[in-house]
Design an enzyme around this catalytic site. Structure first.
Site, PDB file in Angstrom:
ATOM      1  N   HIS A  83      22.289 -75.680 -14.083  1.00 49.08           N
ATOM      2  CA  HIS A  83      21.617 -76.699 -14.883  1.00 49.08           C
ATOM      3  C   HIS A  83      22.400 -76.922 -16.177  1.00 49.08           C
ATOM      4  O   HIS A  83      23.049 -76.006 -16.684  1.00 49.08           O
ATOM      5  CB  HIS A  83      20.179 -76.280 -15.209  1.00 49.08           C
ATOM      6  N   ALA A  84      22.338 -78.130 -16.688  1.00 47.16           N
ATOM      7  CA  ALA A  84      23.079 -78.480 -17.898  1.00 47.16           C
ATOM      8  C   ALA A  84      22.345 -77.947 -19.125  1.00 47.16           C
ATOM      9  O   ALA A  84      21.382 -78.554 -19.604  1.00 47.16           O
ATOM     10  CB  ALA A  84      23.238 -79.990 -17.994  1.00 47.16           C
TER      11      ALA A  84
END
Length: 237
Positions: A83-84
Site C-alpha cells: 500500500h502507498a
C-alpha cells in the site's frame, strides 16, 4: 492423447493443484510437472512453479516464480499487496475504485478518480531447493537464493543469499547451511537440473561427495537433465 482441459493435463502429469477461487483456465499459472500446489494464488498475476516443488496451503501467493525441489509450508504468504504509505490514504480503493462495486454506489457527479500505484505488486523469486517454513512472510520484490531456508514466522523484507538460513522479524541470516567452498560447488553444479531418481543415485547425506558422484554419472552418460518443459493455462484456452 490430446488433453481437453488444463485440469486434465495437470492430473495426468502428476500435479496436485487445489481448486482456486477462479477456474485454473483463467489463471496465469505455469508449471513444470510434477508439482503440488494447494496454496491459493492470484489468478491475475504470473505464477511459475518448477518441477518437484511442493507448495502447501493455506496461505497466498501473488506474482511468484518458484524453482525446482522447493518446499513451502502452510500459512506462508509470498508477495502480498503493498500500500502507498506516503499518499494521503493507504486504502487500495483509490487504486481500484471499482473494487467491490463501491463506485456504483456513488452519484455520477462524484465518479471516483483512479490513481496508479506502481509498487502495489512485485515479483517474489524463490530459487531451487528452498525451504520456507510455516507462516513466513516474503515481501514482494524479494529474491530467495538457491538452497536457502526461511524459518517459521520469519518476515523477509530483503534478498536472502544462496544457502543462508534466515529467521526473525525482520529476518536476518543466522548461519549458512554449508561452508563457502561447498556452497560455491553446489551453486556451480546445479544438481536440480536432474530428476530426483537421478539425484538419488548419489549419497545426498554428504553434499560435496554427492556432487562428485553426480558429476561422474553425468560425464559417463548415466544421467541426463530433466527437461519436461513448462505448460501454462493459455495453451488450453
Amino acid at each position: 492423447m490430446e488433453m481437453r482441459s488444463f485440469e486434465e493435463f495437470l492430473a495426468k502429469a502428476g500435479c496436485n493443484v487445489a481448486r482456486q477461487s477462479l477456474p485454473l483456465l483463467q489463471s496465469q499459472l505455469s508449471v513444470e510437472p510434477p508439482i503440488v500446489l494447494t496454496k491459493q494464488f492470484r489468478s491475475d498475476l504470473p505464477v511459475h512453479i518448477g518441477a518437484f516443488s511442493k507448495i502447501h496451503g493455506p496461505g497466498l501467493m501473488a506474482w511468484t516464480k518458484v524453482g525446482r525441489f522447493t518446499s513451502i509450508a502452510p500459512h506462508a504468504v509470498l508477495g502480498g499487496n503493498e500500500h502507498a504509505i506516503d499518499w494521503l490514504s493507504t486504502s487500495a480503493v483509490f487504486e481500484a475504485p471499482q473494487m467491490h462495486g463501491w463506485d456504483s454506489l456513488l452519484s455520477s457527479t462524484n465518479s471516483p478518480r483512479k490513481f496508479e500505484f506502481s509498487g502495489a505488486v512485485k515479483c517474489v523469486s524463490v530459487g531451487h531447493d528452498v525451504w520456507i517454513a510455516d507462516g513466513a512472510f516474503i515481501r514482494g520484490g524479494v529474491t530467495i537464493g538457491d538452497g536457502a531456508v526461511v524459518g517459521a514466522r520469519a518476515v523477509v523484507l530483503s534478498d536472502v543469499p544462496p544457502y543462508a538460513v534466515v529467521a526473525g522479524n525482520p529476518a536476518k541470516v543466522i548461519r549458512m547451511r554449508f561452508d563457502d567452498v561447498t556452497v560455491e560447488k553446489l551453486c556451480a553444479f546445479q544438481w536440480w537440473r536432474f530428476d530426483f531418481a537421478a539425484v538419488s543415485q548419489a549419497d545426498i547425506r554428504d553434499p560435496r561427495a554427492a556432487v562428485a558422484q553426480l558429476e561422474d554419472l553425468e560425464a559417463s552418460g548415466k544421467i541426463a537433465e530433466y527437461s519436461p518443459g513448462y505448460v501454462n493455462a493459455g495453451r488450453f484456452r
